[in-house]
Design an enzyme around this catalytic site. Structure first.
Site, PDB file in Angstrom:
ATOM      1  N   GLU A  29       0.834  -1.159   0.122  1.00 41.13           N
ATOM      2  CA  GLU A  29      -0.100   0.265   0.057  1.00 41.13           C
ATOM      3  C   GLU A  29       0.998   1.342  -0.030  1.00 41.13           C
ATOM      4  O   GLU A  29       1.395   1.505   1.067  1.00 41.13           O
ATOM      5  CB  GLU A  29      -0.783   0.147   1.282  1.00 41.13           C
ATOM      6  CG  GLU A  29      -2.125   0.846   1.023  1.00 41.13           C
ATOM      7  CD  GLU A  29      -1.798   2.386   1.406  1.00 41.13           C
ATOM      8  OE1 GLU A  29      -1.434   3.075   0.329  1.00 41.13           O
ATOM      9  OE2 GLU A  29      -1.986   2.979   2.645  1.00 41.13           O
ATOM     10  N   CYS A  77      -2.511   8.530   3.372  1.00 35.90           N
ATOM     11  CA  CYS A  77      -2.557   8.002   1.776  1.00 35.90           C
ATOM     12  C   CYS A  77      -3.842   8.564   1.044  1.00 35.90           C
ATOM     13  O   CYS A  77      -3.598   8.642  -0.256  1.00 35.90           O
ATOM     14  CB  CYS A  77      -2.422   6.620   1.898  1.00 35.90           C
ATOM     15  SG  CYS A  77      -0.850   6.135   2.744  1.00 35.90           S
TER      16      CYS A  77
END
Length: 476
Positions: free
Chosen positions: A248, A284
């Protein structure tokens, strides 16, 4: 208050060390505590212990795994204030946001506890032709074995939880390297895990530097590497060998504001401000690119700038502070340089843009060139850009004009536009009528392009940490 020192955890047990890592208060810059640093031999010992724990963890019954996870959720609830304070200090996260992350930590372990007892297989119909009469197929999921985790600084509790909790639910022993800048949350999780009856060697939490962490990536005794962080993840994947890899790696999340949102701009702005500047934009899926229809662009811009200017910045320990420090001065300097270069290339600063140490003002810009770093790359700070679009096709193209693809948001009353966004946006997830920063801990979470490989979210992470085993039975 933080303790003076914290141990690391090797094969379920706390360990001290002569070498200590200083952890700083991200707002004051002062040393807040110190954590023990493992020596070069500790990583090998942790891997050996994890390998030895493979069979005991596989045989550790689902109800027992569930009990461990339930215990953790209960203890985190009891230690809620301690965890929030530690997070506020080590990450510089405003105390309200820190408390919210503790809540998510608890929820993540509770969801994992539920999933631990429903890791199911299926029955297969193999009687597809006369020659196959009497054959039956059955599958079950079995743990992969030892797994390794590397986690980032920005969610030191919940991103650790999203690796640790599914590993326990799946029955996989693990070795975790938390971020060096924010290790305290992971070590408190380790302290709680040490209270349980997990088999010896089921977990190690090592505050390693980069050199000593190499075996977590390269050692073939690990069957999976799960990494959350920056683009270095692709290098780690290349070094990981045959093991499964989950990455990720962030994004530069975009949000579309459709033409029909003119009467709802106040609500939209509230969510955009939160998404762009929550925990100083160090998320993120923080809102970085805002694309508004030309008919409402000016009105949205006025409201967004006014709301951004009202945000209170300062000491994250104060309850009325929304914007705390970035993780360090280097991170703030990097993004500030991007802002200055975007301005020099023709961008306009609508508000913010100034830096003092690791405190960077909440910054909005427009007219940012599409090739500017502030547009193309992940800002990972309190920054967002605005741009207008004329047609929905234009908006789709603008969002997709990115090397990243984690999550996107769209505010619209049009079902057709919502479905088109879901079908056409090159993203791991599309959030309708909210910001891309939205995440619930049981949903599949991950991206495409430079944003990574695989999905987190408890059930999906458990699937990655298990493999399908088939049994074929023939009637005698």
């Amino acid at each position: 208050m933080l303790r003076k020192t914290y141990p690391y955890y090797l094969a379920n047990r706390p360990q001290t060390s002569k070498q200590m890592l200083e952890v700083h208060d991200k707002y004051t810059g002062k040393v807040a505590t110190r954590v023990a640093v493992p020596d070069a031999r500790a990583t090998e010992k942790a891997i050996v212990a994890a390998v030895a724990a493979t069979k005991p963890m596989r045989e550790f019954k689902p109800w027992a795994r569930q009990a461990v996870l339930q215990h953790c959720a209960q203890r985190f609830t009891e230690r809620r204030d301690e965890l929030a304070e530690a997070l506020c200090i080590e990450a510089g996260k405003p105390i309200k946001d820190a408390a919210g992350e503790v809540t998510r930590l608890i929820e993540t372990f509770r969801i994992a506890a539920e999933e631990a007892v429903r890791i199911n297989g299926e029955t297969l119909n193999l009687e597809l032709a006369a020659r196959l009469d009497g054959y039956h197929g059955y599958t079950k999921r079995v743990p992969l074995g030892p797994v390794s985790f590397i986690t980032p600084f920005n969610f030191p509790l919940n991103l650790v939880a999203h690796k640790v909790a599914p590993a326990i639910a799946a029955g996989c022993p693990f070795v975790l390297k938390p971020a060096e800048k924010t290790p305290i949350g992971a070590l408190i999780i380790g302290e709680v895990l040490a209270e349980t009856d997990l088999p010896k060697g089921a977990f190690s939490i090592l505050t390693l530097n980069g050199e000593h962490a190499a075996p977590l990536v390269e050692d073939e005794r690990f069957h999976l590497l799960s990494f959350t962080g920056g683009q270095i993840g692709w290098d780690l994947k290349a070094r990981a060998g045959r093991k499964k890899v989950v990455l990720e790696l962030g994004g530069n999340a975009a949000c579309i504001i459709d033409a029909d949102q003119g009467a709802k701009l106040d609500k939209v702005v509230d969510r955009l401000v939160f998404g762009a500047f929550y925990q100083s934009g160090q998320s993120c899926i923080g809102v970085q690119r805002i694309y508004a229809h030309a008919d409402i662009y000016e009105a949205l811009k006025r409201k967004l700038v006014a709301a951004t200017k009202k945000l209170k910045a300062g000491d994250p320990k104060k309850k009325d502070v929304f914007l705390g420090p970035m993780i360090d001065e280097a991170a703030a300097t990097r993004l500030h340089d991007w802002i200055i270069k975007a301005k020099q290339a023709g961008g306009k600063i609508l508000c913010g843009g100034k830096r003092n140490g690791n405190m960077l003002e909440a910054t909005l810009m427009e007219h940012v060139p599409t090739d500017a770093k502030a547009n193309r790359m992940e800002a990972f700070g309190p920054f967002a850009l605005l741009a207008p679009f004329n047609t929905f096709d234009d908006a789709i193209a603008m969002v997709n004009d990115s090397d990243f693809g984690l999550q996107a948001g769209i505010f619209t009353d049009s079902l057709d536009h919502a479905m088109r966004a879901w079908n056409e946006l090159e993203q791991g997830g599309v959030v309708v009528n909210d910001i891309p920063s939205f995440r619930v801990d049981n949903m599949p979470y991950g991206g495409i392009k430079l944003s990574g490989l695989g999905r987190e979210g408890l059930r999906y992470a458990i699937e990655d940490m298990t493999e399908i085993r088939l049994m074929v039975m023939r009637e005698s």
